[in-house]
Write a protein that holds these residues in place. Structure first.
Motif, PDB file in Angstrom:
ATOM      1  N   ILE A 127       0.816  -1.213   0.000  1.00 20.68           N
ATOM      2  CA  ILE A 127       0.000   0.000   0.000  1.00 20.68           C
ATOM      3  C   ILE A 127       0.855   1.271   0.000  1.00 20.68           C
ATOM      4  CG2 ILE A 127      -0.355  -0.034   2.513  1.00 20.68           C
ATOM      5  CD1 ILE A 127      -3.067   0.917   0.015  1.00 20.68           C
ATOM      6  N   LYS A 128       1.978   1.225   0.662  1.00 21.92           N
ATOM      7  CA  LYS A 128       2.816   2.427   0.722  1.00 21.92           C
ATOM      8  C   LYS A 128       3.326   2.811  -0.679  1.00 21.92           C
ATOM      9  CE  LYS A 128       6.190   4.497   3.674  1.00 21.92           C
ATOM     10  NZ  LYS A 128       6.902   4.376   4.907  1.00 21.92           N
ATOM     11  N   ASP A 129       3.685   1.810  -1.474  1.00 21.62           N
ATOM     12  CA  ASP A 129       4.182   2.086  -2.826  1.00 21.62           C
ATOM     13  C   ASP A 129       3.039   2.358  -3.797  1.00 21.62           C
ATOM     14  OD1 ASP A 129       6.754   1.707  -2.067  1.00 21.62           O
ATOM     15  OD2 ASP A 129       6.911  -0.356  -2.803  1.00 21.62           O
ATOM     16  N   PHE A 130       1.906   1.682  -3.590  1.00 19.72           N
ATOM     17  CA  PHE A 130       0.858   1.756  -4.606  1.00 19.72           C
ATOM     18  C   PHE A 130      -0.204   2.825  -4.342  1.00 19.72           C
ATOM     19  CE2 PHE A 130       1.582  -2.932  -6.088  1.00 19.72           C
ATOM     20  CZ  PHE A 130       2.780  -2.526  -6.667  1.00 19.72           C
ATOM     21  N   ALA A 131      -0.372   3.239  -3.082  1.00 13.19           N
ATOM     22  CA  ALA A 131      -1.374   4.291  -2.830  1.00 13.19           C
ATOM     23  C   ALA A 131      -1.074   5.551  -3.646  1.00 13.19           C
ATOM     24  CB  ALA A 131      -1.473   4.601  -1.339  1.00 13.19           C
ATOM     25  N   PRO A 132       0.186   5.976  -3.765  1.00 16.41           N
ATOM     26  CA  PRO A 132       0.435   7.184  -4.571  1.00 16.41           C
ATOM     27  C   PRO A 132       0.117   7.000  -6.063  1.00 16.41           C
ATOM     28  CG  PRO A 132       2.314   6.705  -3.142  1.00 16.41           C
ATOM     29  CD  PRO A 132       1.414   5.502  -3.095  1.00 16.41           C
ATOM     30  N   ILE A 133      -0.139   5.767  -6.483  1.00 15.18           N
ATOM     31  CA  ILE A 133      -0.470   5.542  -7.899  1.00 15.18           C
ATOM     32  C   ILE A 133      -1.985   5.498  -8.090  1.00 15.18           C
ATOM     33  CG2 ILE A 133      -0.129   4.009  -9.885  1.00 15.18           C
ATOM     34  CD1 ILE A 133       2.340   2.906  -8.355  1.00 15.18           C
ATOM     35  N   ILE A 134      -2.648   4.726  -7.217  1.00 13.01           N
ATOM     36  CA  ILE A 134      -4.093   4.598  -7.421  1.00 13.01           C
ATOM     37  C   ILE A 134      -4.862   5.740  -6.748  1.00 13.01           C
ATOM     38  CG2 ILE A 134      -3.994   2.091  -7.727  1.00 13.01           C
ATOM     39  CD1 ILE A 134      -5.346   3.099  -4.521  1.00 13.01           C
ATOM     40  N   TYR A 135      -4.144   6.487  -5.921  1.00  8.25           N
ATOM     41  CA  TYR A 135      -4.750   7.587  -5.157  1.00  8.25           C
ATOM     42  C   TYR A 135      -3.900   8.820  -5.442  1.00  8.25           C
ATOM     43  CZ  TYR A 135      -7.065   9.561  -0.993  1.00  8.25           C
ATOM     44  OH  TYR A 135      -7.796  10.338  -0.129  1.00  8.25           O
ATOM     45  N   THR A 136      -3.960   9.831  -4.559  1.00 11.44           N
ATOM     46  CA  THR A 136      -3.186  11.028  -4.871  1.00 11.44           C
ATOM     47  C   THR A 136      -1.685  10.768  -4.715  1.00 11.44           C
ATOM     48  OG1 THR A 136      -2.901  13.375  -4.386  1.00 11.44           O
ATOM     49  CG2 THR A 136      -3.315  11.995  -2.493  1.00 11.44           C
ATOM     50  N   PRO A 137      -0.790  11.234  -5.615  1.00 10.39           N
ATOM     51  CA  PRO A 137      -1.064  12.219  -6.648  1.00 10.39           C
ATOM     52  C   PRO A 137      -1.438  11.671  -8.029  1.00 10.39           C
ATOM     53  CG  PRO A 137       1.303  11.923  -6.442  1.00 10.39           C
ATOM     54  CD  PRO A 137       0.675  11.029  -5.410  1.00 10.39           C
ATOM     55  N   THR A 138      -1.060  10.398  -8.355  1.00 15.01           N
ATOM     56  CA  THR A 138      -1.203   9.966  -9.756  1.00 15.01           C
ATOM     57  C   THR A 138      -2.652   9.982 -10.231  1.00 15.01           C
ATOM     58  OG1 THR A 138       0.781   8.640  -9.516  1.00 15.01           O
ATOM     59  CG2 THR A 138      -0.604   8.136 -11.406  1.00 15.01           C
ATOM     60  N   GLN A 144     -14.280  13.192 -16.465  1.00 13.61           N
ATOM     61  CA  GLN A 144     -12.958  12.594 -16.222  1.00 13.61           C
ATOM     62  C   GLN A 144     -12.672  12.420 -14.730  1.00 13.61           C
ATOM     63  OE1 GLN A 144     -10.938  13.939 -20.354  1.00 13.61           O
ATOM     64  NE2 GLN A 144      -9.992  14.744 -18.521  1.00 13.61           N
ATOM     65  N   GLY A 145     -13.488  13.092 -13.910  1.00  6.58           N
ATOM     66  CA  GLY A 145     -13.328  12.975 -12.459  1.00  6.58           C
ATOM     67  C   GLY A 145     -13.686  11.599 -11.920  1.00  6.58           C
ATOM     68  N   ILE A 146     -14.216  10.698 -12.747  1.00  7.44           N
ATOM     69  CA  ILE A 146     -14.581   9.349 -12.268  1.00  7.44           C
ATOM     70  C   ILE A 146     -13.392   8.641 -11.618  1.00  7.44           C
ATOM     71  CG2 ILE A 146     -14.161   8.316 -14.557  1.00  7.44           C
ATOM     72  CD1 ILE A 146     -16.840   7.052 -12.122  1.00  7.44           C
ATOM     73  N   GLY A 147     -12.180   9.041 -12.019  1.00 10.25           N
ATOM     74  CA  GLY A 147     -10.980   8.435 -11.413  1.00 10.25           C
ATOM     75  C   GLY A 147     -10.951   8.590  -9.900  1.00 10.25           C
ATOM     76  N   ILE A 148     -11.553   9.660  -9.386  1.00  3.26           N
ATOM     77  CA  ILE A 148     -11.508   9.901  -7.935  1.00  3.26           C
ATOM     78  C   ILE A 148     -12.373   8.875  -7.186  1.00  3.26           C
ATOM     79  CG2 ILE A 148     -12.184  11.559  -6.129  1.00  3.26           C
ATOM     80  CD1 ILE A 148      -9.475  12.203  -7.368  1.00  3.26           C
ATOM     81  N   PRO A 149     -13.661   8.694  -7.532  1.00  2.00           N
ATOM     82  CA  PRO A 149     -14.417   7.625  -6.848  1.00  2.00           C
ATOM     83  C   PRO A 149     -13.754   6.256  -6.981  1.00  2.00           C
ATOM     84  CG  PRO A 149     -15.919   9.032  -8.080  1.00  2.00           C
ATOM     85  CD  PRO A 149     -14.529   9.491  -8.416  1.00  2.00           C
ATOM     86  N   ILE A 150     -13.148   5.988  -8.130  1.00  5.02           N
ATOM     87  CA  ILE A 150     -12.481   4.682  -8.295  1.00  5.02           C
ATOM     88  C   ILE A 150     -11.322   4.569  -7.302  1.00  5.02           C
ATOM     89  CG2 ILE A 150     -11.094   3.269  -9.879  1.00  5.02           C
ATOM     90  CD1 ILE A 150     -12.837   4.456 -12.192  1.00  5.02           C
ATOM     91  N   GLY A 151     -10.498   5.621  -7.232  1.00  5.69           N
ATOM     92  CA  GLY A 151      -9.352   5.604  -6.311  1.00  5.69           C
ATOM     93  C   GLY A 151      -9.792   5.534  -4.856  1.00  5.69           C
ATOM     94  N   PHE A 169       0.840  22.778   7.708  1.00  7.41           N
ATOM     95  CA  PHE A 169       0.044  21.755   7.023  1.00  7.41           C
ATOM     96  C   PHE A 169      -0.212  22.255   5.605  1.00  7.41           C
ATOM     97  CE2 PHE A 169      -1.991  18.857  10.321  1.00  7.41           C
ATOM     98  CZ  PHE A 169      -1.197  19.268  11.380  1.00  7.41           C
ATOM     99  N   ALA A 170       0.445  21.652   4.641  1.00  8.80           N
ATOM    100  CA  ALA A 170       0.234  22.018   3.229  1.00  8.80           C
ATOM    101  C   ALA A 170      -0.645  20.923   2.637  1.00  8.80           C
ATOM    102  CB  ALA A 170       1.579  22.102   2.520  1.00  8.80           C
ATOM    103  N   MET A 171      -1.954  21.042   2.843  1.00 10.73           N
ATOM    104  CA  MET A 171      -2.837  19.886   2.632  1.00 10.73           C
ATOM    105  C   MET A 171      -3.398  19.753   1.221  1.00 10.73           C
ATOM    106  SD  MET A 171      -4.907  19.652   6.237  1.00 10.73           S
ATOM    107  CE  MET A 171      -5.868  18.223   5.780  1.00 10.73           C
ATOM    108  N   SER A 172      -3.127  20.731   0.350  1.00  7.05           N
ATOM    109  CA  SER A 172      -3.755  20.650  -0.980  1.00  7.05           C
ATOM    110  C   SER A 172      -3.131  19.570  -1.848  1.00  7.05           C
ATOM    111  CB  SER A 172      -3.685  22.010  -1.674  1.00  7.05           C
ATOM    112  OG  SER A 172      -4.555  22.901  -1.030  1.00  7.05           O
ATOM    113  N   ASN A 173      -3.949  19.006  -2.698  1.00  3.48           N
ATOM    114  CA  ASN A 173      -3.547  17.921  -3.594  1.00  3.48           C
ATOM    115  C   ASN A 173      -3.768  18.332  -5.042  1.00  3.48           C
ATOM    116  OD1 ASN A 173      -3.070  16.042  -1.441  1.00  3.48           O
ATOM    117  ND2 ASN A 173      -5.280  15.875  -1.199  1.00  3.48           N
ATOM    118  N   PRO A 174      -3.136  17.638  -6.011  1.00  2.52           N
ATOM    119  CA  PRO A 174      -2.063  16.667  -5.792  1.00  2.52           C
ATOM    120  C   PRO A 174      -0.743  17.380  -5.475  1.00  2.52           C
ATOM    121  CG  PRO A 174      -2.539  16.876  -8.141  1.00  2.52           C
ATOM    122  CD  PRO A 174      -3.529  17.762  -7.426  1.00  2.52           C
TER     123      PRO A 174
END
Ligand SMILES: NC(=O)C1=CN([C@@H]2O[C@H](COP(=O)(O)OP(=O)(O)OC[C@H]3O[C@@H](n4cnc5c(N)ncnc54)[C@H](O)[C@@H]3O)[C@@H](O)[C@H]2O)C=CC1
Ligand SMILES: CC(=O)C(=O)O
Ligand SMILES: [Mg+2]
Length: 627
Positions: free
Chosen positions: A121-132, A192-199, A466-471
């Motif tokens: 999860i540590k390696d893959f969360a940044p791919i399926i979730y923010t930022p990728t 194109q925002g459908i990626g967010i619910p999927i992630g 706290f610099a909380m904005s994404n990605p």
């Protein structure tokens, strides 16, 4: 109230694997090639011979049976060679290549996909979730190969009640819904925002163990105001401006009613709606359905837990939170959600006459009671004249037209930003001397050099940024600059992941990921397993308190505010249990499956946590039986 103890978390992952090694048979209604083409049931070369016979698969696969572990290793080898082969290529190319290889597995074999996701999860969360995931949304129409989730558009008005029955799964537990109007800090990305619910739902499966057959990502396409997309010939969404007013609400109403009709106990998470609709829809549905808005409510809990952690890191009692000077930059759904929850926390500590030291800025600068057409949601945080005149501040202080000339990661880029003196008025930081500077503006690099240097003058012994904005590119600053310019003693958190900072002399500047991923899976899971009629403020507070008390004093002293993402299932089990117990205590629970309210009421805290853990799905190949 604020327990400070670590659960027996580290043993959980191991025991969970053992306890789920034997899984109940799964009934399939398909045979032969149809099974191979169904990612829910497909085991690729992993089908044992008995199953190949039973399910009409003999001859459709090469003869050798490959074990789950071998398949896992083979995938990881392919992933590692992809990493090697793409070395030196631009970050975006590498990130998309990694996303593609994971997505192909997701499309083909969900069991293997979720196993590699959970274990890495540590390696893959940044791919399926923010930022990728942000990059994926930006390029969605080009990347599109197969649909995932459901799409309800403004053209489907009157049809949604029947459309909802097109979804193949008989039971749905978790739905994440977006209208694509504010995707991370990237603005309106339409369909194109459908990626967010999927992630987000991938995180639900990984963190909360929601069965992937019971999740549903949804895009509500009501048009887009993104001119570039409207002119893009490959754009896959409706080519029309966004619906507004009653027209817009009637579409959301119809969708919500259709969902409720088919799956009355499904939990619905609203995600990445522009602020006006985020607040309006939350207000409209929260008492009627089991729903929440992640950007307003999930973010608030994570931020509050982090803010309480910074009080502990200063060596102060938690009640000192009421005295913290907190500057929040960004008065949208996330910033206002954070302040609302922080105000509730201060009120619980000091009583209803609480007078917290919060300063709120939006793109027009400091918000005061003099603001014309003030957003009613911002009003409780607007400063009165007498509160700020002593500080030499006034309405709109810090006002500036900030370019979104992103400047991250490299100090040189930050210095370039200084030529444009626009942005957060450094005087405010100098005058207020805040304990905490928290960004939810979506504007990359807005905490520029002078601002960060000014944080050195903070009244706190351990100032927090706290610099909380994404990605990543939208983060208000990067940690390297924060530690360098604001001092090594700061506590730092960002919304997207960054590496820890080597401060020299063996010292490490810890980078926390202040992301709502630490709470939304537990909120959803707790609500689901309690069978809550709706999600109350008390349930959300319970989630935040649970996260706040998860870290040990030693970790907090080292500037570590949140658990490692490797422990996401453990923290989610605890948060889920806290939410469930709050629902039961508030009499909102109706029970789930064959576990009724009375049984939930009689569970101790530890039993509730264990109950939540036992209800987490874990990916193993179970026997398939044809109906
Ligand atoms: N880390 C996390 O868990 C989360 C992070 N976020 C991030 O927070 C950001 C904002 O999200 P929302 O509040 O939903 O967006 P929003 O669009 O509702 O609000 C943005 C706010 O920032 C203000 N703003 C814009 N430019 C500014 C400037 N130059 N100076 C000061 N304020 C400025 C706007 O006036 C507005 O009040 C996004 O980047 C999003 O990705 C949102 C939710 C969770
Ligand atoms: C994390 C999240 O929900 C956001 O950036 O919108
Ligand atoms: Mg969001």
């Amino acid at each position: 109230m604020w327990r400070v103890a670590r659960s027996a978390a580290s043993t959980f992952r191991r025991t969970r694997r053992l306890s789920t090694a034997i899984s109940a048979p799964c009934i399939v209604h398909k045979r032969g090639a149809d099974i191979l083409h169904d990612p829910w049931f497909n085991k690729d070369t992993g089908f044992p011979m008995t199953e190949r016979d039973r399910l009409g698969l003999r001859g459709l696969l090469p003869p050798r049976v490959i074990s789950f572990e071998q398949q896992y290793d083979r995938f990881m080898e392919s992933f590692r060679s992809l990493e090697k082969n793409t070395e030196g290529q631009p970050d975006s190319v590498v990130s998309l290549a990694k996303w593609r290889i994971l997505n192909r597995l997701h499309d083909r074999n969900e069991t293997l996909y979720y196993r590699v996701l959970i274990d890495n999860i540590k390696d893959f969360a940044p791919i399926i979730y923010t930022p990728t995931v942000g990059l994926v949304c930006q390029n969605y129409s080009g990347l599109f190969r197969r649909p995932r989730g459901m799409y309800f558009s403004a053209k489907d008005k009157g049809e949604m009640m029947s459309m909802i029955f097109n979804w193949p799964s008989t039971q749905v537990d978790m739905i994440v819904l977006t209208d694509g109007s504010r995707i991370l800090g990237l603005g309106d990305l339409g369909v194109q925002g459908i990626g967010i619910p999927i992630g987000k739902l991938d995180m639900y499966v990984a963190a909360a163990g929601i069965n992937p057959q019971r999740v549903l990502p949804v895009m509500l396409d009501v048009g887009t105001n993104n001119q570039k997309l409207l002119e893009d010939r490959l754009y896959l969404g409706l080519r029309q401006p966004r619906l507004e007013g009653e027209e817009y609400l009637s579409i959301v109403d119809e969708f919500v009613e259709a969902v409720h009709a088919r799956w009355p106990k499904a939990v619905v998470q609203f995600e990445d709606f522009q602020a006006k609709w985020a607040f309006e829809t939350l207000d409209r549905y929260r008492k009627k359905f089991c729903m929440f808005n992640d950007d307003i409510q999930g973010t608030a809990g994570v931020a509050l837990a982090g803010l309480l952690g910074t009080v502990r890191a200063q060596g102060r009692p938690l009640t000192d939170f009421a005295n913290q000077k907190i500057v929040v930059v960004g008065a949208g759904s996330a910033g206002l959600g954070v302040l609302k929850m922080a105000l509730q926390a201060v009120s619980r500590m000091t009583g209803p006459s609480a007078d917290p030291h919060f300063f709120l800025l939006d793109k027009n600068g400091l918000i005061t009671k003099d603001r014309k057409d003030i957003d009613p949601a911002a009003l409780p945080f607007a400063k009165a004249h007498h509160e700020i005149e002593g500080l030499g501040l006034q309405e709109g202080a810090g006002i500036a037209e900030v370019g979104t000339n992103n400047c991250y990661l490299h100090l040189s880029a930050f210095y370039a930003f200084q030529d444009n003196k626009a942005g957060l008025n450094v005087c405010q930081v100098k005058k207020v001397k805040p304990h905490v500077l928290l960004g939810l503006s979506g504007v990359g690099g807005i905490f520029h050099e002078e601002v960060l240097r000014a944080m050195k003058e903070s009244d706190s012994v351990r100032p927090a940024i706290f610099a909380m904005s994404n990605p990543t590119n939208n983060a208000e600053c990067c940690p390297v600059d924060a530690f360098k310019l604001a001092g090594e003693d700061i506590v730092f958190a960002s919304g997207s992941p960054f590496a820890n900072v080597d401060l020299g002399n063996g010292k490490i500047g810890h980078v926390n990921q202040a992301n709502n991923m630490y709470l939304f899976p537990g909120i959803g899971l707790g609500a689901l397993l309690s069978g809550a009629r709706n999600i109350s403020d008390t349930m959300l507070e319970a989630a935040a308190e649970c996260l706040a008390s998860y870290m040990s004093d030693d970790e907090i002293n080292r500037g570590i505010l949140y658990p490692s993402i490797d422990d996401i299932r453990d923290i989610t089990a605890e948060v889920g249990a806290a939410v469930l117990r709050a629902a039961v205590a508030e009499d909102l629970a109706e029970g789930h499956g064959d576990v009724g309210v009375r049984e939930l009421q009689h569970m101790s805290k530890e039993e509730t946590i264990e109950h939540v853990r036992q209800n987490m799905w874990y990916p193993v190949y179970g026997p398939l039986v044809h109906e």
